[in-house]
Design a protein around this motif. Structure first.
Motif, short mmCIF file in Angstrom:
data_model
loop_
_atom_site.label_atom_id
_atom_site.label_comp_id
_atom_site.label_asym_id
_atom_site.label_seq_id
_atom_site.Cartn_x
_atom_site.Cartn_y
_atom_site.Cartn_z
N SER A 1 2.29 0.73 3.76
CA SER A 1 3.57 0.02 3.82
C SER A 1 4.72 0.80 3.18
O SER A 1 5.89 0.55 3.47
CB SER A 1 3.44 -1.35 3.14
N LEU A 2 4.41 1.77 2.30
CA LEU A 2 5.43 2.65 1.72
C LEU A 2 4.85 4.04 1.65
O LEU A 2 3.93 4.31 0.87
CB LEU A 2 5.86 2.16 0.34
N ARG A 3 5.40 4.95 2.48
CA ARG A 3 4.90 6.32 2.57
C ARG A 3 5.92 7.26 1.95
O ARG A 3 7.07 7.31 2.40
CB ARG A 3 4.67 6.69 4.05
N VAL A 4 5.51 7.99 0.92
CA VAL A 4 6.42 8.78 0.10
C VAL A 4 6.13 10.27 0.29
O VAL A 4 5.01 10.72 0.05
CB VAL A 4 6.28 8.42 -1.39
N TYR B 1 0.87 -1.17 0.00
CA TYR B 1 0.00 0.00 0.00
C TYR B 1 0.91 1.22 0.00
O TYR B 1 1.56 1.53 0.99
CB TYR B 1 -0.90 -0.02 1.23
N THR B 2 0.98 1.89 -1.16
CA THR B 2 1.89 3.01 -1.35
C THR B 2 1.11 4.31 -1.36
O THR B 2 0.15 4.46 -2.11
CB THR B 2 2.66 2.87 -2.67
N ALA B 3 1.51 5.26 -0.51
CA ALA B 3 0.84 6.56 -0.44
C ALA B 3 1.82 7.67 -0.81
O ALA B 3 2.92 7.74 -0.27
CB ALA B 3 0.30 6.78 0.96
N PHE B 4 1.39 8.52 -1.73
CA PHE B 4 2.18 9.68 -2.13
C PHE B 4 1.69 10.89 -1.34
O PHE B 4 0.58 11.38 -1.56
CB PHE B 4 2.06 9.92 -3.64
N MET B 5 2.53 11.36 -0.41
CA MET B 5 2.14 12.37 0.56
C MET B 5 2.74 13.72 0.19
O MET B 5 3.40 14.38 0.99
CB MET B 5 2.58 11.92 1.95
#
Length: 337
Positions: free
Chosen positions: A121-124, A101-105
């Protein structure tokens, strides 16, 4: 126009928050739609992961639709309780999601925006990220799992973030443990088109120094009361931080500190979310939440009239009231997808 755009592209579930004029603030329909998509994708072999971003140039998400919470609080309604229950279920589902679960922040990431991103699971994040848990400024306390995350941040950095409601950088987000990597904002179009972990990490840059690493933060914010924290800040010469804290709701400050300390001892995210629901429900029935939203969002006079008006007037009984069982209870299933 759909408030959230949900589709599957090349084996990835794509979720785009789509209220750019409101910096993609979450409403109840959006929460329900995202949750339903995650339920469907969890067992769909054709979907190998999820990617979340926000429409427009201003940010991922400015939080929940607090104007509707203001109206509900003033009317004595219960719609906000239903919204929070579904939102917190979504936060738990993101944290337990069985696939990447990748979030573009990028840009603004506040309140509920942290809830749909920081449990992934991957916070960008990028150099444009402006992250905050600003709830004490509107008469609420950090929710969406914020007390769980911030109570486990290094030292007392999470306490600082919660009690000041300060706007934080991408480097700060990585330091807190709310994000994993920093990428240049100019690379986002390419990374959104090729959002695999290997590609994202290949384009990551050093996060840089975080102001949250300052030694005085741990020393001052380790105190057991808000009053002692303020006293330590003055002794440390951090008068500006103390002044900032004193503009927040006195009730929210004391409740938030209690919630953070209790969250440290809770066994899992679900327990923290259940505690946050009790706190939010109590705030809904209190004075400061509608007043804080009025001052910040409705009238925008930035002059909330808190009641009680001072920290000394907020007694232990009032704080404890925020942790009592609400009129509509809420529980979560542990480990559920």
């Amino acid at each position: 126009m759909n408030d959230v755009v949900i589709r599957v592209v090349a084996g990835l579930g794509r979720i785009t928050l789509n209220r750019p004029k409101a910096i993609n603030a979450l409403n109840h329909g959006m929460v329900r739609a995202i949750d339903a998509a995650l339920v469907a994708w969890a067992d769909d072999d054709a979907v190998r992961g999820v990617v979340v971003d926000g429409a427009g140039e201003r940010g991922l998400c400015a939080g929940g639709d607090i104007r509707s919470i203001h109206d509900d609080a003033r009317a004595g309604g219960t719609a906000s309780l239903g919204f929070w229950a579904d939102e917190y279920r979504l936060n738990a589902r993101i944290a337990r999601f069985p696939k990447p679960y990748t979030a573009f922040m990028d840009g603004v990431v506040m309140g509920g925006g942290v809830g749909v991103s920081a449990h992934g699971s991957l916070r960008v994040v990028t150099e444009r990220t402006r992250l905050a848990m600003p709830e004490v400024g509107i008469g609420l306390a950090p929710d969406v799992g914020g007390t769980y995350l911030l109570s486990r941040a290094p030292g007392e950095s999470g306490t600082f973030a919660a009690l000041t409601g300060a706007t934080l950088s991408g480097a700060d987000a990585v330091f807190l443990g709310l994000a994993d990597v920093v990428v240049p904002a100019e690379q986002l179009p390419f990374l959104l088109a090729t959002p695999t972990e290997d590609v994202i990490r290949a384009h990551a840059v050093p996060p840089g120094e975080s102001r949250l690493a300052a030694g005085w933060i741990d020393e001052c914010f380790a105190a057991d009361t808000v009053e002692e924290i303020l006293d330590r800040l003055h002794r440390a010469g951090e008068d500006a931080t103390a002044k900032e804290i004193l503009t927040r709701s006195p009730t929210s400050l004391k409740v938030t500190l209690a919630a953070l300390r209790r969250a440290r001892d809770l066994p899992d995210l679900e327990s923290a979310l259940e505690q946050e629901y009790r706190v939010s429900a109590a705030c809904l029935r209190g004075h400061d939440l509608p007043e804080g939203i009025r001052a910040q969002i409705v009238d925008k006079d930035r002059s909330p009239r808190w009641s009680p008006a001072t920290l000394s007037e907020v007694d232990e009984a009032l704080v404890e009231k925020h942790f009592a069982e609400p009129e509509i209870p809420f529980t979560l299933t542990r480990g559920a997808r």
